[in-house]
Design an enzyme around this catalytic site. Structure first.
Site, PDB file in Angstrom:
ATOM      1  N   LEU A 155      36.132  35.656  41.385  1.00 56.75           N
ATOM      2  CA  LEU A 155      36.161  35.373  40.221  1.00 56.75           C
ATOM      3  C   LEU A 155      34.758  35.124  39.665  1.00 56.75           C
ATOM      4  O   LEU A 155      33.891  34.598  40.410  1.00 56.75           O
ATOM      5  CB  LEU A 155      37.149  33.701  40.037  1.00 56.75           C
ATOM      6  CG  LEU A 155      38.338  34.098  40.709  1.00 56.75           C
ATOM      7  CD1 LEU A 155      39.139  32.600  40.791  1.00 56.75           C
ATOM      8  CD2 LEU A 155      39.325  34.727  39.464  1.00 56.75           C
ATOM      9  N   ASP A 156      34.647  35.167  38.417  1.00 54.71           N
ATOM     10  CA  ASP A 156      33.200  34.926  37.752  1.00 54.71           C
ATOM     11  C   ASP A 156      32.613  33.302  38.047  1.00 54.71           C
ATOM     12  O   ASP A 156      33.526  32.580  38.152  1.00 54.71           O
ATOM     13  CB  ASP A 156      33.240  35.397  36.223  1.00 54.71           C
ATOM     14  CG  ASP A 156      33.275  36.881  36.094  1.00 54.71           C
ATOM     15  OD1 ASP A 156      33.069  37.643  36.934  1.00 54.71           O
ATOM     16  OD2 ASP A 156      33.997  37.283  34.821  1.00 54.71           O
ATOM     17  N   LYS A 157      31.487  33.436  37.489  1.00 55.99           N
ATOM     18  CA  LYS A 157      30.949  32.059  37.913  1.00 55.99           C
ATOM     19  C   LYS A 157      31.527  30.950  37.293  1.00 55.99           C
ATOM     20  O   LYS A 157      32.064  29.678  37.853  1.00 55.99           O
ATOM     21  CB  LYS A 157      29.337  32.000  37.582  1.00 55.99           C
ATOM     22  CG  LYS A 157      28.411  30.582  37.781  1.00 55.99           C
ATOM     23  CD  LYS A 157      27.279  30.718  37.308  1.00 55.99           C
ATOM     24  CE  LYS A 157      26.612  29.612  37.586  1.00 55.99           C
ATOM     25  NZ  LYS A 157      25.132  29.436  37.257  1.00 55.99           N
TER      26      LYS A 157
END
Length: 139
Positions: free
Chosen positions: A103-105
Protein backbone atom coordinates in the site's frame (compact mmCIF):
# COMPACT_ATOMS: atom_id res chain seq x y z
CA UNK A 1 14.84 -26.66 25.99
CA UNK A 2 16.67 -23.78 27.67
CA UNK A 3 14.55 -20.68 28.19
CA UNK A 4 17.04 -18.39 26.45
CA UNK A 5 16.96 -20.57 23.33
CA UNK A 6 13.16 -20.68 23.32
CA UNK A 7 12.94 -16.88 23.64
CA UNK A 8 15.65 -16.36 21.03
CA UNK A 9 13.94 -18.54 18.44
CA UNK A 10 10.40 -17.39 19.24
CA UNK A 11 11.11 -13.65 19.20
CA UNK A 12 13.85 -13.75 16.54
CA UNK A 13 16.42 -12.27 18.89
CA UNK A 14 20.05 -13.17 19.44
CA UNK A 15 20.89 -15.32 22.44
CA UNK A 16 22.53 -12.37 24.19
CA UNK A 17 19.44 -10.20 23.59
CA UNK A 18 17.27 -13.01 24.95
CA UNK A 19 19.42 -13.33 28.06
CA UNK A 20 19.08 -9.56 28.63
CA UNK A 21 15.27 -9.69 28.28
CA UNK A 22 15.11 -12.56 30.76
CA UNK A 23 17.48 -10.82 33.21
CA UNK A 24 15.26 -7.69 33.07
CA UNK A 25 12.35 -9.83 34.34
CA UNK A 26 10.33 -9.39 31.15
CA UNK A 27 9.88 -13.15 30.63
CA UNK A 28 7.66 -15.39 32.73
CA UNK A 29 7.10 -19.15 32.77
CA UNK A 30 3.70 -20.41 33.90
CA UNK A 31 2.85 -16.96 35.26
CA UNK A 32 6.02 -16.51 37.35
CA UNK A 33 8.86 -14.14 36.35
CA UNK A 34 12.11 -15.94 35.59
CA UNK A 35 15.51 -14.24 35.50
CA UNK A 36 17.67 -17.33 34.94
CA UNK A 37 18.14 -17.94 31.18
CA UNK A 38 19.29 -21.52 31.77
CA UNK A 39 15.92 -22.64 33.17
CA UNK A 40 14.67 -25.71 31.30
CA UNK A 41 11.14 -25.53 29.88
CA UNK A 42 8.87 -28.10 28.29
CA UNK A 43 7.93 -26.50 24.99
CA UNK A 44 4.35 -27.70 24.59
CA UNK A 45 3.24 -27.63 28.22
CA UNK A 46 4.95 -24.63 29.86
CA UNK A 47 3.42 -21.23 29.11
CA UNK A 48 6.09 -18.63 28.32
CA UNK A 49 5.16 -14.94 28.17
CA UNK A 50 7.09 -11.82 27.18
CA UNK A 51 5.88 -8.51 28.65
CA UNK A 52 2.69 -10.31 29.69
CA UNK A 53 1.92 -11.70 26.22
CA UNK A 54 2.09 -15.44 25.59
CA UNK A 55 4.68 -16.31 22.97
CA UNK A 56 4.45 -19.31 20.71
CA UNK A 57 7.40 -21.60 20.34
CA UNK A 58 9.64 -21.63 17.32
CA UNK A 59 8.26 -23.12 14.17
CA UNK A 60 4.89 -22.89 12.54
CA UNK A 61 3.76 -20.10 10.28
CA UNK A 62 2.12 -16.83 11.18
CA UNK A 63 -0.50 -14.89 9.28
CA UNK A 64 -1.31 -11.41 10.57
CA UNK A 65 -3.43 -8.55 9.38
CA UNK A 66 -3.04 -4.86 10.11
CA UNK A 67 -4.97 -1.69 9.44
CA UNK A 68 -2.00 0.15 7.94
CA UNK A 69 -1.73 3.74 9.13
CA UNK A 70 -0.94 6.59 6.76
CA UNK A 71 2.61 7.94 6.58
CA UNK A 72 4.17 4.49 6.91
CA UNK A 73 5.83 2.60 4.06
CA UNK A 74 5.14 -1.03 3.25
CA UNK A 75 8.66 -2.38 3.68
CA UNK A 76 10.58 -4.48 6.17
CA UNK A 77 13.43 -1.95 6.61
CA UNK A 78 14.09 1.68 5.87
CA UNK A 79 16.66 4.11 7.18
CA UNK A 80 14.55 7.07 6.01
CA UNK A 81 10.91 6.28 6.82
CA UNK A 82 8.89 4.41 9.45
CA UNK A 83 7.81 1.00 8.18
CA UNK A 84 4.82 -1.25 8.79
CA UNK A 85 7.17 -3.58 10.67
CA UNK A 86 7.66 -0.83 13.29
CA UNK A 87 3.95 -1.21 14.14
CA UNK A 88 4.02 -4.97 14.81
CA UNK A 89 3.96 -5.73 18.57
CA UNK A 90 7.06 -7.51 19.86
CA UNK A 91 4.98 -10.46 20.99
CA UNK A 92 3.93 -11.10 17.36
CA UNK A 93 7.33 -10.51 15.77
CA UNK A 94 9.01 -13.28 13.80
CA UNK A 95 12.24 -13.02 11.80
CA UNK A 96 10.58 -14.31 8.59
CA UNK A 97 7.51 -12.08 8.79
CA UNK A 98 6.93 -9.98 5.66
CA UNK A 99 4.10 -7.90 4.21
CA UNK A 100 2.00 -9.48 1.45
CA UNK A 101 1.43 -6.84 -1.21
CA UNK A 102 1.91 -3.11 -0.90
CA UNK A 103 0.00 0.00 0.00
CA UNK A 104 1.35 3.46 -0.81
CA UNK A 105 2.85 5.53 2.00
CA UNK A 106 -0.24 7.69 2.58
CA UNK A 107 -2.78 4.90 1.95
CA UNK A 108 -4.53 3.28 4.89
CA UNK A 109 -6.22 -0.11 4.90
CA UNK A 110 -5.88 -3.85 5.30
CA UNK A 111 -2.40 -5.28 4.92
CA UNK A 112 -1.55 -8.96 5.41
CA UNK A 113 1.72 -10.36 6.78
CA UNK A 114 2.98 -13.93 6.62
CA UNK A 115 5.98 -16.09 7.39
CA UNK A 116 5.02 -18.49 4.60
CA UNK A 117 5.91 -17.58 1.01
CA UNK A 118 3.36 -20.08 -0.34
CA UNK A 119 0.41 -18.07 1.02
CA UNK A 120 1.87 -14.94 -0.55
CA UNK A 121 2.12 -16.66 -3.93
CA UNK A 122 -1.41 -18.01 -3.56
CA UNK A 123 -2.81 -14.53 -2.98
CA UNK A 124 -0.67 -12.46 -5.35
CA UNK A 125 0.32 -14.52 -8.39
CA UNK A 126 -1.74 -13.57 -11.48
CA UNK A 127 -2.30 -17.22 -12.42
CA UNK A 128 -4.28 -17.76 -9.20
CA UNK A 129 -6.92 -15.17 -10.20
CA UNK A 130 -7.62 -14.13 -6.61
CA UNK A 131 -10.14 -11.33 -6.84
CA UNK A 132 -9.41 -8.21 -4.83
CA UNK A 133 -11.75 -5.27 -4.23
CA UNK A 134 -10.63 -1.76 -3.40
CA UNK A 135 -12.65 1.16 -2.13
CA UNK A 136 -11.08 4.59 -2.53
CA UNK A 137 -12.10 7.87 -0.97
CA UNK A 138 -10.61 10.87 -2.76
CA UNK A 139 -10.69 14.61 -2.22
Amino acid sequence: MRLERFVSQSLSRSRSQSRALIAEGRVSVNGKPVIDPSVQIVQHSDVVAFDGHKIDGPGGHRLLMMNKPGGVITATKSAEHPTVMDHIPTSLWHRNLFPIGRLDKDTTGLLLFATDGAISQLLLHPRRHVEKAYIATLK
